[in-house]
Design a protein around this motif. Structure first.
Motif, mmCIF file in Angstrom:
data_model
loop_
_atom_site.group_PDB
_atom_site.id
_atom_site.type_symbol
_atom_site.label_atom_id
_atom_site.label_comp_id
_atom_site.label_asym_id
_atom_site.label_seq_id
_atom_site.Cartn_x
_atom_site.Cartn_y
_atom_site.Cartn_z
ATOM 1 N N ARG A 69 -7.207 -2.609 -19.377
ATOM 2 C CA ARG A 69 -6.343 -1.520 -18.566
ATOM 3 C C ARG A 69 -6.910 -1.272 -17.677
ATOM 4 N NH1 ARG A 69 -5.371 -1.018 -24.130
ATOM 5 N NH2 ARG A 69 -7.066 0.557 -25.493
ATOM 6 N N ARG A 70 -8.196 -0.536 -17.909
ATOM 7 C CA ARG A 70 -9.111 0.101 -16.722
ATOM 8 C C ARG A 70 -8.733 -1.052 -15.403
ATOM 9 N NH1 ARG A 70 -13.826 -0.048 -15.018
ATOM 10 N NH2 ARG A 70 -14.640 -1.245 -16.427
ATOM 11 N N LYS A 71 -9.350 -1.952 -15.401
ATOM 12 C CA LYS A 71 -9.233 -2.417 -14.130
ATOM 13 C C LYS A 71 -7.929 -2.677 -13.295
ATOM 14 C CE LYS A 71 -12.753 -5.630 -15.503
ATOM 15 N NZ LYS A 71 -13.715 -6.925 -15.253
ATOM 16 N N ALA A 72 -6.715 -2.905 -14.379
ATOM 17 C CA ALA A 72 -5.709 -2.709 -14.283
ATOM 18 C C ALA A 72 -5.221 -2.111 -13.244
ATOM 19 C CB ALA A 72 -4.507 -2.966 -15.694
ATOM 20 N N ALA A 73 -5.138 -0.799 -13.813
ATOM 21 C CA ALA A 73 -5.297 0.646 -13.074
ATOM 22 C C ALA A 73 -5.803 0.397 -12.001
ATOM 23 C CB ALA A 73 -5.949 1.965 -13.995
ATOM 24 N N GLU A 74 -7.165 -0.150 -12.105
ATOM 25 C CA GLU A 74 -7.718 0.239 -10.484
ATOM 26 C C GLU A 74 -7.188 -0.735 -9.315
ATOM 27 O OE1 GLU A 74 -11.798 -1.339 -11.175
ATOM 28 O OE2 GLU A 74 -11.925 0.514 -12.035
ATOM 29 N N TYR A 75 -7.212 -1.955 -10.384
ATOM 30 C CA TYR A 75 -5.929 -2.825 -9.794
ATOM 31 C C TYR A 75 -4.594 -2.577 -8.591
ATOM 32 C CZ TYR A 75 -8.649 -6.146 -10.535
ATOM 33 O OH TYR A 75 -9.994 -7.122 -10.862
ATOM 34 N N ARG A 76 -3.872 -1.625 -9.622
ATOM 35 C CA ARG A 76 -2.437 -0.717 -8.998
ATOM 36 C C ARG A 76 -2.953 0.205 -8.318
ATOM 37 N NH1 ARG A 76 -1.150 -1.487 -14.124
ATOM 38 N NH2 ARG A 76 -2.568 0.734 -15.181
ATOM 39 N N SER A 77 -3.884 1.148 -8.370
ATOM 40 C CA SER A 77 -4.630 2.097 -7.589
ATOM 41 C C SER A 77 -4.357 0.983 -5.782
ATOM 42 C CB SER A 77 -5.710 2.732 -8.603
ATOM 43 O OG SER A 77 -5.972 3.601 -6.547
ATOM 44 N N GLN A 78 -5.396 0.414 -6.042
ATOM 45 C CA GLN A 78 -5.427 -1.201 -4.795
ATOM 46 C C GLN A 78 -4.393 -2.005 -4.082
ATOM 47 O OE1 GLN A 78 -8.343 -3.645 -5.774
ATOM 48 N NE2 GLN A 78 -9.151 -4.069 -3.000
ATOM 49 N N ALA A 79 -3.853 -2.409 -4.892
ATOM 50 C CA ALA A 79 -2.417 -2.399 -4.324
ATOM 51 C C ALA A 79 -1.583 -1.351 -3.903
ATOM 52 C CB ALA A 79 -1.635 -3.054 -5.172
ATOM 53 N N ALA A 80 -1.759 -0.501 -4.115
ATOM 54 C CA ALA A 80 -0.737 0.739 -4.126
ATOM 55 C C ALA A 80 -1.536 1.766 -2.415
ATOM 56 C CB ALA A 80 -0.562 2.344 -4.650
ATOM 57 N N ARG A 81 -2.941 1.878 -2.341
ATOM 58 C CA ARG A 81 -3.450 2.105 -1.396
ATOM 59 C C ARG A 81 -2.976 1.214 -0.155
ATOM 60 N NH1 ARG A 81 -8.101 0.868 0.505
ATOM 61 N NH2 ARG A 81 -8.796 -0.179 -1.255
ATOM 62 N N ILE A 82 -2.724 -0.603 -0.559
ATOM 63 C CA ILE A 82 -2.278 -1.509 0.747
ATOM 64 C C ILE A 82 -1.679 -1.609 1.180
ATOM 65 C CG2 ILE A 82 -2.899 -3.742 0.674
ATOM 66 C CD1 ILE A 82 -5.047 -4.091 -0.911
ATOM 67 N N ARG A 83 -0.843 -0.837 -0.165
ATOM 68 C CA ARG A 83 0.858 -0.311 0.204
ATOM 69 C C ARG A 83 1.028 0.289 1.246
ATOM 70 N NH1 ARG A 83 2.489 0.057 -3.862
ATOM 71 N NH2 ARG A 83 2.845 -2.011 -4.190
ATOM 72 N N GLU A 84 0.237 0.991 1.247
ATOM 73 C CA GLU A 84 0.382 3.163 2.003
ATOM 74 C C GLU A 84 -0.158 2.015 3.362
ATOM 75 O OE1 GLU A 84 -1.404 5.601 0.336
ATOM 76 O OE2 GLU A 84 -0.292 6.105 -1.155
ATOM 77 N N ILE A 85 -1.310 1.343 3.687
ATOM 78 C CA ILE A 85 -2.161 0.720 5.060
ATOM 79 C C ILE A 85 -1.376 -0.010 5.460
ATOM 80 C CG2 ILE A 85 -3.616 -0.554 5.913
ATOM 81 C CD1 ILE A 85 -5.134 0.157 4.032
ATOM 82 N N LEU A 86 -0.531 -1.039 4.527
ATOM 83 C CA LEU A 86 0.396 -2.123 5.834
ATOM 84 C C LEU A 86 2.124 -0.868 6.121
ATOM 85 C CD1 LEU A 86 0.363 -4.926 3.052
ATOM 86 C CD2 LEU A 86 -0.622 -4.831 4.775
ATOM 87 N N GLU A 87 2.311 -0.473 4.903
ATOM 88 C CA GLU A 87 3.414 0.457 5.975
ATOM 89 C C GLU A 87 3.197 1.663 7.118
ATOM 90 O OE1 GLU A 87 4.644 2.489 1.916
ATOM 91 O OE2 GLU A 87 5.894 1.035 1.684
ATOM 92 N N SER A 88 2.327 1.478 6.868
ATOM 93 C CA SER A 88 2.199 2.901 8.347
ATOM 94 C C SER A 88 1.544 1.810 9.277
ATOM 95 C CB SER A 88 0.121 3.324 8.149
ATOM 96 O OG SER A 88 -0.857 2.659 7.249
ATOM 97 N N VAL A 89 0.590 0.364 9.414
ATOM 98 C CA VAL A 89 1.033 -0.269 10.474
ATOM 99 C C VAL A 89 2.411 -1.171 10.705
ATOM 100 C CG1 VAL A 89 -1.923 -0.400 10.630
ATOM 101 C CG2 VAL A 89 0.041 -1.514 9.212
ATOM 102 N N GLY A 90 3.195 -0.769 9.873
ATOM 103 C CA GLY A 90 5.116 -1.103 9.931
ATOM 104 C C GLY A 90 4.527 -2.515 9.866
ATOM 105 N N LEU A 91 3.779 -3.052 8.849
ATOM 106 C CA LEU A 91 3.937 -4.430 7.834
ATOM 107 C C LEU A 91 3.849 -4.471 6.057
ATOM 108 C CD1 LEU A 91 0.281 -5.812 9.212
ATOM 109 C CD2 LEU A 91 3.043 -6.053 10.085
#
Length: 290
Positions: A69-91
């Protein structure tokens, strides 16, 4: 009651209580009632050990689940961060063409398949080399298995052929059972007849031995000895025959009693001497054989 017995009794009661609670909880989770059974020392000991093992495994599973569960939360947080980065550069995924999304999905699937954690070409080449080596190993194992399968198939075919031969032989033997049994019965009958004949011949042999003993037969009297005695008898007959003829010729002499008596006495002495010689020869032959 001693202190050790009190401790033992209290410990047994505690173990039984723990077992009852654990069984009630487990059967309650399944929606069933605890079946009635006798709480013997052996059953209580077995169930208590089972409780200890179950609790240890539950603790281990709880620790692993918390880690997941801890790793899943970390993966979800990392995925949200990567999604934000991709959205900020238009990807963002929504703004990309479908073919790009499909290619990215294929790339992700390949990465997951090859267990690659980054997008470096070197990692891809290493993973491909590893999978190629595994493929070669699998092909070698497959060839080995095929070879073993071929050998097993040959063994199976030979076994089937031998089984067929054995079945045919068994059927033939079963067909030969009746004639063999008839022949065995015939042999059994012949054996009984031969046994009866053997008893008869043994009795006849005993009878013949009694007769031989009665007439004075001895094992020393052989065929050669009888032949030799017969030859001596013939020689004696040759010697006594002229004497007997002479005695018969005396019957035609004139009745001179004195001369006739002398001649007769002389011939009697000669005849007695011949008989004594015959007896001496027979005794000497018998003593020589002994």
């Amino acid at each position: 009651m001693s202190e050790s017995e009190a401790k033992s009794g209290g410990s047994d009661a505690t173990r039984i209580s723990d077992v009852e609670k654990w069984l009630a909880a487990r059967f309650g989770d399944a929606g069933k009632e605890v079946p009635d059974f006798e709480y013997t020392p052996r059953s209580v000991s077995y169930l208590h050990n089972l409780i200890t093992i179950s609790e240890a495994k539950e603790k281990s599973a709880d620790i692993v689940a918390k880690d997941f569960r801890r790793k899943a939360a970390e993966y979800r947080s990392q995925a949200a961060r990567i999604r934000e980065i991709l959205e900020s550069v238009g990807l963002a995924q929504e703004s990309l063409p479908s073919n790009v999304v499909g290619s990215a999905q294929v790339l992700a699937n390949v990465s997951n398949l090859l267990n690659i954690r980054d997008t470096e070409l070197s990692s891809f080449l290493v993973a491909m080399g590893d999978i190629s080596l595994r493929k070669t190993g699998v092909e070698e194992k497959r060839a080995k298995v095929q070879k073993e399968s071929k050998i097993l198939l040959d063994f199976t075919r030979k076994a089937i052929s031998r089984l067929t031969y054995l079945k045919r032989t068994l059927a033939q033997l079963e067909d030969d059972v009746a004639p063999c049994e008839a022949q065995m019965e015939n042999w059994k009958t012949n054996l009984q007849v031969m046994a009866a004949k053997e008893r008869q011949y043994l009795q006849q042999c005993v009878n013949y031995k009694s007769v031989l003993n009665r007439v004075g037969y001895a094992p020393e009297i052989s065929h050669g000895m009888l032949v030799e005695m017969d030859e001596h008898r013939k020689e004696l007959e040759k010697k006594t025959k002229p004497i007997l003829e002479t005695l018969r010729s005396y019957q035609d002499l004139p009745p001179d009693k004195a001369l006739a008596a002398l001649a007769i006495e002389d011939k009697k002495r000669q005849y007695a001497a011949a008989e004594k010689y015959l007896e001496d020869v027979l005794h000497s032959a018998l003593s020589t054989s002994e």
